[in-house]
Design an enzyme around this catalytic site. Structure first.
Site, PDB file in Angstrom:
ATOM      1  CG  HIS A 110       3.890  -4.009  -8.659  1.00 34.07           C
ATOM      2  ND1 HIS A 110       3.527  -5.213  -8.089  1.00 34.07           N
ATOM      3  CD2 HIS A 110       5.178  -3.799  -8.293  1.00 34.07           C
ATOM      4  CE1 HIS A 110       4.554  -5.709  -7.414  1.00 34.07           C
ATOM      5  NE2 HIS A 110       5.567  -4.875  -7.514  1.00 34.07           N
ATOM      6  CB  CYS A 144      -1.821  -1.210   2.191  1.00 32.04           C
ATOM      7  SG  CYS A 144      -3.614  -1.302   2.186  1.00 32.04           S
ATOM      8  CD  GLU A 190       0.373  -8.288   0.144  1.00 29.97           C
ATOM      9  OE1 GLU A 190      -0.032  -7.578  -0.795  1.00 29.97           O
ATOM     10  OE2 GLU A 190      -0.345  -9.126   0.715  1.00 29.97           O
ATOM     11  CB  SER A 212      -0.006  -5.015 -11.338  1.00 31.09           C
ATOM     12  OG  SER A 212      -1.251  -5.081 -10.686  1.00 31.09           O
ATOM     13  CB  SER A 243      -0.954  -0.048  -8.734  1.00 30.63           C
ATOM     14  OG  SER A 243      -0.848  -1.185  -9.550  1.00 30.63           O
TER      15      SER A 243
HETATM   16  S1  SF4 Z   1      -4.534  -3.824  -3.286  1.00 33.19           S
HETATM   17 FE1  SF4 Z   1      -4.610  -1.788  -2.377  1.00 33.19          FE
HETATM   18  S2  SF4 Z   1      -6.010  -1.937  -0.620  1.00 33.19           S
HETATM   19 FE2  SF4 Z   1      -5.399  -4.021  -1.211  1.00 33.19          FE
HETATM   20  S3  SF4 Z   1      -3.635  -4.479   0.111  1.00 33.19           S
HETATM   21 FE3  SF4 Z   1      -2.810  -3.691  -1.826  1.00 33.19          FE
HETATM   22  S4  SF4 Z   1      -2.561  -1.504  -1.477  1.00 33.19           S
HETATM   23 FE4  SF4 Z   1      -3.934  -2.269   0.136  1.00 33.19          FE
END
Ligand code: SF4
Length: 412
Positions: A92, A154, A184, A320, A382
């Site tokens: 993001h 990730c 996610e 984000s 990000s």
């Molecule tokens: S914030 Fe970064 S380290 Fe945490 S789950 Fe998301 S991509 Fe992975």
């Protein structure tokens, strides 16, 4: 799907081309100013303008974002003649996504979408899966097409998936602290669905309290469900059956303290309902906040402890999630503004920023006081260092300092 091992069609880690892409990555995202600040305790003083900048101890690109961006750049080098599709934003951050658009990567959804859909993908194409992952159903469809998959999901997200799969396999409903429409969380709950399990996504403590009321018998099932978006629970979700055995997990980027509190109140309600001796049969919990999110929240907490800065700039994409939570922590002790990039500081009187919990940015006046100022800075997982440095240079510019002079001062 092709089976020739010399032509892999599924990549989960580096494509082995980091040497080839490191120059481009540094040119796009690195900042000499941030490197200088890191080497000097995170501080950059510019006394001539009455300004002192302090970086949080942890900020910006996390390990998951680093990996995803690296793999996208490697993909462009490895497959120069192929079409490369990206399911949605890789992370993001507008600067990163726009750069991928410039590199000829075609987005299939989100604000950079071109109108092409998954139907356009053929076995000849390359598809990038973003750092948030994708649903198990989408992954199965892509595998069936036989295209080359570059999966940047990730590892910390995969860890949550494993937990949710386990809950489903053991007959527990996953209650996920997250946003039901976040990429996610969409991917996470699909892991429960793939196992034939059920899920309910709670956005905050208030929604968790509704679940508690139902467990304790003070809220009927219809009233409970009416408070949730249909996308927040699994098809056929029946509170009477599916809220007897609960496993709590969370989107990796939520506010850690709230996630722990949600697990605590739901666990306590189940214990009251079924008795302490049966607690393990009805409740499981696992803190799935990723360490990068936790470290950034802890660092901003440390910054505001004691004497907080005069104001804090929180830099990151407006969509984000983890950046929004950094704002929430920062503004508990001092004025704080979530800005997407340096251009949001319109002039010394006006700043465009996203208030906590708001859907769209607003303009606020008189945000930059005169006189000596100590400005704190943090950035979501990000946000590239270059965006943070640009914000510092913009504040200096608003105080009449030329960016080139500022950089000269750093070099000297
Ligand atoms: S914030 Fe970064 S380290 Fe945490 S789950 Fe998301 S991509 Fe992975």
């Amino acid at each position: 799907m092709p089976t020739d091992d010399s032509q892999p069609t599924y990549y989960r880690a580096s494509l082995g081309l980091m040497k080839e892409v490191s120059g481009a990555l540094a040119a796009d995202y690195h900042s000499a100013l941030i490197t200088h600040m890191r080497a000097n305790g995170g501080v950059f003083d510019y006394p001539a303008a009455g300004l002192s900048f302090q970086l949080a101890k942890e900020f910006g690109f996390c390990y998951g974002v680093d990996k995803a961006v690296d793999m996208a750049y490697e993909a462009r080098v490895k497959f120069p003649g192929k079409r490369i599709f990206l399911l949605t934003e890789i992370i993001h951050n507008p600067r990163v996504n726009k750069r991928l658009v410039d590199m000829g990567i075609v987005f299939l959804s989100g604000q950079y979408a071109t109108g092409l859909t998954e139907d356009a993908i053929t076995a000849e194409d390359v598809v990038l899966i973003p750092a948030f992952g994708t649903s198990s159903e989408t992954l199965a469809r892509l595998r069936a097409k036989g295209c080359i998959l570059i999966d940047t999901t990730c590892g910390s997200v995969v860890r949550v998936w494993k937990r949710v799969e386990r809950y489903a396999a053991d007959g527990f409903t996953s209650v996920v602290h997250g946003k039901y429409d976040h990429e996610e969380t969409i991917a996470t709950v699909s892991q429960a669905r793939a196992q034939g399990g059920h899920f309910l996504v709670v956005r905050d403590r208030a929604e968790a309290e509704r679940v508690v009321s139902f467990i304790e018998g003070s809220m009927p099932a219809g009233e409970l469900l009416a408070g949730f978006h249909p996308g927040a629970c699994s098809a056929g979700f029946d509170p009477a059956r599916h809220l007897q055995r609960i496993g709590v997990a969370n989107q990796t980027t939520m506010l850690a303290s709230e996630s722990l509190e949600i697990a605590r109140v739901i666990g306590a309600a189940l214990e009251r309902r079924y008795g302490r001796e049966h607690a393990d049969e009805h409740f499981r919990s696992f803190d799935t906040i990723c360490s990068a999110t936790q470290d950034r929240q802890d660092a901003i907490q440390a910054m505001i402890a004691g004497t907080p800065p005069d104001l804090i700039l929180v830099i990151g994409g407006y969509n984000s999630s983890n950046t929004g939570h950094l704002l929430e922590v920062a503004m508990s002790r001092c004025p704080a503004y979530h800005i997407q990039d340096a251009g949001e500081m319109l002039d010394t009187a006006r700043i465009r920023h996203l208030p906590q919990g708001a859907k769209a940015p607003v303009e606020t006046r008189d945000w930059l006081p005169g006189g000596e100022l100590r400005i704190g800075l943090t950035a979501g997982a990000s946000t590239p260092n270059r965006a943070i440095a640009d914000s510092i240079l913009r504040v200096l510019e608003l105080r009449g300092v030329n960016a080139a002079d500022a950089m000269e001062a750093i070099e000297s």
